[in-house]
Design an enzyme around this catalytic site. Structure first.
Site, short mmCIF file in Angstrom:
data_model
loop_
_atom_site.label_atom_id
_atom_site.label_comp_id
_atom_site.label_asym_id
_atom_site.label_seq_id
_atom_site.Cartn_x
_atom_site.Cartn_y
_atom_site.Cartn_z
N TYR A 65 0.82 -1.20 0.00
CA TYR A 65 0.00 0.00 0.00
C TYR A 65 0.86 1.26 0.00
CZ TYR A 65 -2.83 3.88 1.52
OH TYR A 65 -3.42 5.11 1.59
N HIS A 76 -1.81 16.86 -2.04
CA HIS A 76 -2.34 16.92 -0.67
C HIS A 76 -2.01 18.24 0.03
CE1 HIS A 76 -3.16 12.77 -1.41
NE2 HIS A 76 -3.44 12.47 -0.15
N ASN A 84 2.11 11.06 6.20
CA ASN A 84 1.41 10.29 7.23
C ASN A 84 2.09 10.57 8.56
OD1 ASN A 84 0.24 7.12 5.82
ND2 ASN A 84 -0.54 9.18 5.64
N TYR A 128 -16.10 30.75 46.72
CA TYR A 128 -15.42 29.58 46.16
C TYR A 128 -14.20 29.95 45.30
CZ TYR A 128 -19.34 26.48 47.42
OH TYR A 128 -20.29 25.75 48.07
N ARG A 149 -11.66 30.33 48.03
CA ARG A 149 -11.55 29.20 48.95
C ARG A 149 -11.17 27.91 48.23
NH1 ARG A 149 -16.76 26.88 51.72
NH2 ARG A 149 -17.51 28.96 51.13
N PHE A 184 -1.35 6.45 12.25
CA PHE A 184 -1.52 7.88 11.98
C PHE A 184 -2.82 8.44 12.57
CE2 PHE A 184 -2.75 5.42 8.08
CZ PHE A 184 -4.11 5.41 8.33
N GLU A 229 -11.79 6.21 4.37
CA GLU A 229 -11.39 6.79 5.65
C GLU A 229 -12.66 7.29 6.33
OE1 GLU A 229 -8.47 9.54 4.20
OE2 GLU A 229 -7.25 7.90 3.40
#
Length: 503
Positions: free
Chosen positions: A57, A87, A199, A281, A284, A330, A414
């Site tokens: 792959y 990309h 990746n 608060y 405190r 990844f 994906e």
């Protein structure tokens, strides 16, 4: 090896090393062991590529939904080149310089394990880029945080090919100009290299480590500023007694109570008799609230350190076991969850800080309304609290988790993504907002302290006040508070709170 270098290899990289890298402008270098492992892995992969009938792959196939498309050996370099350029689809603001540096370092670190199949020339070029301050222009939008940080890491990788833009010598320029300046030839990518480069989780993890570095300082400052507000409000120290916290035993809570006792030690104001029985608060419960954030910090740091000491590209190569295995390291789910958690935890520091500011300006405990003389003629510190409240509200919106979302991509190959990149960028926005809110509290507490004179606070807090007054003077009457607020933000960022906390 010179201490000016951070060595990168299989050895565990710790938080202090990451901080030193940025604080001392260190350079980076892979070690001899890493060099040999990279060479061995590349040699093994070259031999596997000679097996004509095998498909791996992303090595000799297409990517994502195109995984079943076989790529001819003569097209392998073009395949990897196409992957990076196609990309590089980032948009939005540019990633800050220090985070780009961390991305580069962490990518080199991940490749140094020798499980990614890159050629040594690629790693050396990444080192040269880092050490010659050639920082790729990367954008904050584009990653789904699951197939690796694909778009940001593609922009990180473009200069290897002589493409994209970089920051160098204080200017933004085409990377081709920098390659020409240094006599660097574009890298000719071999099989698997494009995937190895893009990746990975280096965008998310770089943001995470930067957030942790910034947050560590702000957490220490939150304790210090809270102690100053406590004395300015004339609070009761009893809730910080160690016996109370010993019977609950959350580490952050116990540590915060001890810190407040140290900060207030020797305070004349704290030792005065009090009229009230209890405090609100926001005063405190500082140990419980700040302490919970510290415990979250410890958990997030542990996850982030594990991540930056990992190999997160795909496929992974194991020469010793004769394996090329495709998986999903990844996927950013571990980071997405803790980055969301960390944003929530840090936002609480601002949330409780704004409440202390509100109490200080409300005309209680002998303090004038809005901390100014002639209230009415003067609005005093009325509107800084508005600003703090608006920022706190923004943080609440930013703390909506990114990790609960997923949008399918790559034609449903994906089909579950982490959205960790969005968690990372908004976590930094939250932390930057925390800094602003703490600065407004400091501004208000310092003003309030002047109405306690001639009483004095502790040595630690008086030192803080003296230093702050060199940046921001007492407010006698209305003036442009934006200037004072900006000065207070700078002071919060620069004051050595961690050193003070060790007094």
């Amino acid at each position: 090896m010179s201490y000016n270098y951070l060595p990168l290899d299989r050895k565990w990289l710790n938080f202090q090393q990451v901080k030193n890298l940025l604080d001392y402008e260190q350079l980076v270098s892979i070690t001899f062991d890493a060099h040999e492992r990279i060479l061995a892995c590349r040699g093994y992969l070259d031999r596997k590529m000679e097996e004509k009938d095998r498909q791996y792959y992303g090595i000799n196939t297409g990517f994502g939904f195109l995984q079943n498309v076989k790529i001819d050996a003569s097209q392998i370099e073009q395949l990897q080149y196409n992957l990076i350029v196609s990309h590089a689809c980032g948009l939005g603001e540019e990633v800050p310089r220090d985070i780009v540096k961390l991305m580069l370092m962490l990518k080199i670190k991940s490749l140094s394990y020798g499980n990614s199949g890159v050629q040594i020339a690629t790693v050396i070029r990444l080192m040269y880029m880092y050490n010659h301050d050639v920082l790729p222009v990367i954008y904050t939008q584009g990653s789904l945080g699951a197939s690796g940080d694909l778009a940001p890491l593609s922009h990180l990788s473009l200069p290897l090919l002589g493409l994209g833009e970089v920051h160098h010598d204080g200017k933004k320029m085409p990377s081709s100009e920098v390659l020409a300046k240094f006599g660097w030839e574009p890298i000719h990518l071999q099989s698997k290299e494009g995937l190895a480069l893009i990746n990975g989780t280096q965008f998310m993890s770089a943001y995470g480590m930067y957030c942790l570095k910034k947050a560590e300082h702000l957490i220490a400052m939150a304790d210090l500023v809270a102690a100053l507000s406590f004395d300015a409000f004339d609070g009761i120290t009893e809730p910080f007694d160690e016996h109370i916290h010993a019977i609950r035993q959350h580490k952050g809570q116990v540590d915060t109570a001890a810190q407040l006792r140290r900060h207030l030690s020797g305070s004349g104001i704290a030792s005065q008799p009090k009229k009230q029985v209890q405090d609100p608060y926001s005063f405190r419960c500082v140990p419980q609230v700040h302490g919970a954030t510290k415990d979250a910090f410890d958990h997030v740091l542990a996850v982030m350190l594990r991540e930056i000491n990992s190999v997160t590209d795909n496929p992974n190569i194991f020469p010793e076991d004769d394996l090329v295995v495709s998986g999903g390291n990844f996927h950013g789910q571990p980071l997405a969850l803790v980055l969301d958690y960390f944003a929530i935890a840090m936002s609480e520091l601002a949330n409780i800080s704004e409440r202390r500011t509100y109490q200080l300006i409300s005309g209680q405990r002998g303090l004038p309304l809005f901390l100014v003389k002639d209230a009415g003629l003067n609005s005093g510190f009325m509107i800084p609290q508005y600003t703090a409240a608006g920022i706190v509200s923004e943080n609440k919106q930013l703390c909506t988790p990114a990790s609960v979302d997923s949008i399918s991509s790559s034609n449903n190959q994906e089909d579950h993504v982490s959205m960790g990149a969005n968690a990372a960028t908004k976590c930094l926005r939250v932390i930057s907002n925390v800094e602003k809110v703490l600065a407004i509290e400091l501004l208000s507490a310092a003003q309030a302290m002047e109405f306690r004179r001639p009483a004095v606070s502790s040595p630690v807090l008086e030192e803080l006040l003296t230093a702050f007054r060199q940046k921001v003077s007492f407010n006698e009457s209305d003036r442009l508070l934006h200037t004072d607020m900006k000065a207070a933000i700078g002071f919060i960022a620069d004051w050595p709170a961690i050193l003070t906390s060790q007094v």
